[in-house]
Structure formats: structure tokens, C-alpha cells
Write an enzyme that holds these catalytic residues in place. Structure first.
Site, PDB file in Angstrom:
ATOM      1  CG  HIS A  48      -2.391   0.047   0.879  1.00  0.00           C
ATOM      2  ND1 HIS A  48      -3.034  -0.969   0.216  1.00  0.00           N
ATOM      3  CD2 HIS A  48      -3.326   1.007   1.087  1.00  0.00           C
ATOM      4  CE1 HIS A  48      -4.316  -0.666   0.064  1.00  0.00           C
ATOM      5  NE2 HIS A  48      -4.516   0.549   0.560  1.00  0.00           N
ATOM      6  CG  ASP A  67      -7.148   7.345  -2.628  1.00  0.00           C
ATOM      7  OD1 ASP A  67      -7.473   6.139  -2.543  1.00  0.00           O
ATOM      8  OD2 ASP A  67      -7.963   8.260  -2.750  1.00  0.00           O
ATOM      9  N   GLY A 124      -5.559   0.000  -4.830  1.00  0.00           N
ATOM     10  CA  GLY A 124      -6.272  -1.126  -5.414  1.00  0.00           C
ATOM     11  C   GLY A 124      -6.192  -1.123  -6.925  1.00  0.00           C
ATOM     12  CG  MET A 126      -1.715   2.629  -8.589  1.00  0.00           C
ATOM     13  SD  MET A 126      -1.000   3.019 -10.204  1.00  0.00           S
ATOM     14  CE  MET A 126       0.651   2.352 -10.018  1.00  0.00           C
ATOM     15  CB  SER A 127      -2.746  -3.799  -6.633  1.00  0.00           C
ATOM     16  OG  SER A 127      -2.108  -3.064  -5.611  1.00  0.00           O
ATOM     17  NE  ARG A 128      -9.083  -3.268  -9.169  1.00  0.00           N
ATOM     18  CZ  ARG A 128      -9.302  -2.617  -8.018  1.00  0.00           C
ATOM     19  NH1 ARG A 128      -9.055  -3.222  -6.865  1.00  0.00           N
ATOM     20  NH2 ARG A 128      -9.757  -1.384  -8.008  1.00  0.00           N
TER      21      ARG A 128
END
Length: 377
Positions: A193, A197, A200, A202-204
Site C-alpha cells: 500500500h 490512495d 487497489g 494500481m495493483s490490479r
């Protein structure tokens, strides 16, 4: 320290082999289909991924509206916030799509921060900077009670070192299967993380890039973001993520997370295959209808869009068939006069939907649902 990649079971290996075979079949099917028709599917899948990933974060824009925004349409009935989030994510994903075959590519902390700026630059403040590591703690709150932290990320001072380790891992040329490698990249990033903000999404998107860099399918055809955005799958996505614990505990078995991603990849590939087959069935019906009705063959493009997505806009048809604005307008007016299409809205906001004389067989083919199988069932 990052999560160790779990040892795969024989069942996992079987599912991975099925994914590989299905993606190779899909690659060959896409190559053998005229680009004129696969371009429409690419556009839909890209829009569906953006719509789904944003919806997980509470920004709800329909896939067809996302597609219109991606086409540059201005008169789309969405809020300014949803428009901004859609276009920011679309710009980032467009860049990612261009990288799947880029030579001399390497992951770096600067590259990931640049992607984050594309996504979150319009929210940049001193307290919540975009394109920079977070300056303080960050918590993922419980969906039912925002006063409860369901996950507390590593301390801010640990982020640079963890991100160095992640970038090194991403640049390693190891023997890990691309689907597993991409799933682990997603887990590492969302667990660290590193930003205030946007973690999520960015990770996907990182998972999408790592998968696409394997070279089998372009990002539109290999991303699992649309699958993750389906309500039941989103709930399971959060459940599996929270199973890793309330704090950063990398020394654990994350086999359940990997298996969840194998199901997602398997079923999303099934979904894309079914959509390609559906598109071909609709095209057969529309070709037959155009021949029987004496329509110019180019009009099938507009009817194909309407059957599959529910509507078409003049600019989209004009671009797809390389027409002048006047020719596209004339074709659509003729289809409205024949009651094959119905005009909705005025001037720049106008779009076209099925009319009472639209071929029912094409609509039936487009609207027939398809089933997905669970590879572990």
C-alpha cells in the site's frame, strides 16, 4: 520481506495448463478474425476493465458509457467525478496496453510512481501526494464500519525498501508461471500500500501489465479486472485479501490467493472466448439481414455495435468505417427511416438503439447468456 510464492498443487498445475491452452486458442481465433470485428471487442473489453476496476472503488459508470468517454464523447450522462476517474484510469491503462510488447522494458520505482501520477494526479495534495510514496500510515477500513481498520499497511519508512524488493522481484527472469507471477505482483503491491490512495487500482493494473508482458495476449484480452468487478467476485476478492491478516505478515502461505486468481484467469478467458463467438454469431445474422434488406454492407458495423452494446454513436460508426461525417449521418438517418434503428437524444448527445425492425435473430444471439465453469469444481 515479500510473500513467498506458494508451491502449486497438481490441481493448480492442471488449471494453469487449461488457461495456457485456452489463451492460445483465443490468440489464434483473434488473429484469424478481421481486425474490423476484433477492434470492437477490444474496445468493449478495455472499457469493461476500466468500468469494473473503478466500480470496486465506488466509481460507477456503465461499460457503454466508459466506451463513449474513451471515444472522446463529451455528452455522456455521468458525474464530473466519475468522468475524471474514468478518463484518468483509461489514460493509465492505454499506456499499459502500449507496453506489453515494448522492447528494453524494465520495472522501476520511478515507473510505478509515474503510473500512479496518471491515475491520481488530479487529486494531488501535500498530505495525499500523487506519484510519491505516502508520507504516513494508511488503513483499509471495514466496509460495514469505517471506524474499524480491517488492514493496516507497513509503516511509511518501510515502503521504499519494500518497493525496491518488489521491483527487483518483477525484473527477475525466473520460471514462475506468468499468471502466478502477476497474481503475486498484485498481492505484494496492494499489501505494501505504498501510496495514500489508488492502491487497489494500481495493483490490479500492475497485474494486467505483468500478465500481458508474458506475450501471449494483449492486455485487453488477458486482464481479469472485469471479472473482479462482478459483485459476487468483488466480495470474494475482498475476503481472500483480508485473509492475509490485519497487518503486513508476509511469512505465510498465500496459496488461496493464487488459486482465486487462477479461477479468475480461467473464467475471464472463457468469457472472452464466448464473447468472440457471440460476436461472430451476431455478424452472421446481420450479414444475412443486410443481404435480404438491400442494405449497404458497411451498415452492418453500426448494427453490430447496437446488437452487442445496445447503442452506437455517429462518431464511432464514422471512425470504424472511415466515413465522412455526412456519410455516417446519412446512413444512420436511413436506418432510422427504415425503423431498424431508433434515434435517442439530440445533436451531440444523440445515439441510436434497436428499432422495431431490427433483426430479432441478431438480438437473440447477442442477448443469450453464456455459462462459465469453475476449473476446480
Amino acid at each position: 520481506m515479500l510473500f513467498p510464492t506458494p508451491r502449486l498443487t497438481a490441481n493448480d498445475e492442471r488449471v494453469l495448463a487449461e488457461i495456457d491452452a485456452a489463451r492460445e486458442d483465443l490468440r489464434l481465433a483473434v488473429r484469424s478474425t478481421p481486425a474490423k470485428w476484433t477492434d470492437g471487442l477490444r474496445r468493449f473489453l478495455a472499457a469493461d476493465a476500466v468500468a469494473a476496476s473503478n466500480s470496486i472503488e465506488g466509481f460507477r459508470v456503465s461499460t457503454v458509457d466508459v466506451a463513449d468517454l474513451m471515444d472522446g464523447e463529451r455528452d455522456v450522462d455521468v458525474t464530473e467525478e466519475n468522468r475524471d476517474e474514468t478518463l484518468a484510469y483509461q489514460r493509465m491503462m492505454t499506456y499499459i496496453q502500449s507496453l506489453h510488447e515494448a522492447p528494453d522494458f524494465a520495472y522501476s520505482k520511478g515507473f510505478l510512481n509515474a503510473l500512479h501520477w496518471m491515475l491520481q494526479g488530479h487529486h494531488h495534495t501535500r498530505r495525499r501526494p500523487a506519484g510519491q510514496w505516502r508520507p504516513g500510515p494508511v488503513y483499509v477500513t471495514d466496509a460495514r464500519d469505517p471506524s474499524i481498520a480491517s488492514y493496516t499497511a507497513p509503516a511509511a519508512e518501510e515502503v521504499p525498501g519494500l518497493m525496491t524488493e518488489l521491483v527487483d522481484r518483477l525484473n527477475e527472469d525466473d520460471a514462475t508461471h506468468p499468471v502466478v507471477r502477476a497474481a503475486m505482483a498484485h498481492l505484494h503491491l496492494v499489501s505494501i500500500h505504498p501510496w495514500a490512495d489508488g492502491n487497489g487500482r494500481m495493483s490490479r493494473s500492475l497485474q494486467t501489465l505483468v500478465t500481458a508482458r508474458s506475450g501471449v495476449l494483449s492486455p485487453e484480452f488477458s486482464s481479469i479486472e472485469a471479472w473482479l468487478g462482478r459483485p459476487g467476485n468483488t466480495w470474494e476478492y475482498y475476503r481472500v485479501l483480508t485473509a492475509r491478516g490485519a497487518t503486513y505478515l508476509p511469512d505465510q502461505d498465500v496459496g488461496e490467493w493464487v488459486r482465486f486468481n487462477l479461477v479468475a484467469s480461467h473464467q475471464q478467458t472463457q468469457s472472452v472466448q464466448r464473447r468472440l463467438e457471440r460476436s461472430a454469431r451476431v455478424l452472421v445474422e446481420l450479414d444475412r439481414f443486410a443481404g435480404q434488406s438491400g442494405l449497404d454492407q458497411r451498415m452492418v458495423t453500426a448494427l453490430h455495435d447496437v446488437a452487442l452494446s445496445g447503442r452506437v454513436r455517429r462518431a464511432r460508426y464514422e471512425h470504424a468505417e472511415n466515413l465522412s461525417r455526412q456519410q455516417a449521418q446519412r446512413d444512420l438517418r436511413d436506418l432510422v427511416a427504415l425503423r431498424i434503428l431508433e434515434s435517442v437524444g439530440r445533436t451531440r448527445s444523440r445515439y441510436y438503439t434497436p428499432g422495431e425492425s431490427f433483426p430479432a435473430e441478431a438480438l437473440d444471439a447477442a442477448r443469450t447468456p453464456f455459462a462459465l465453469t469453475d476449473p476446480y469444481a
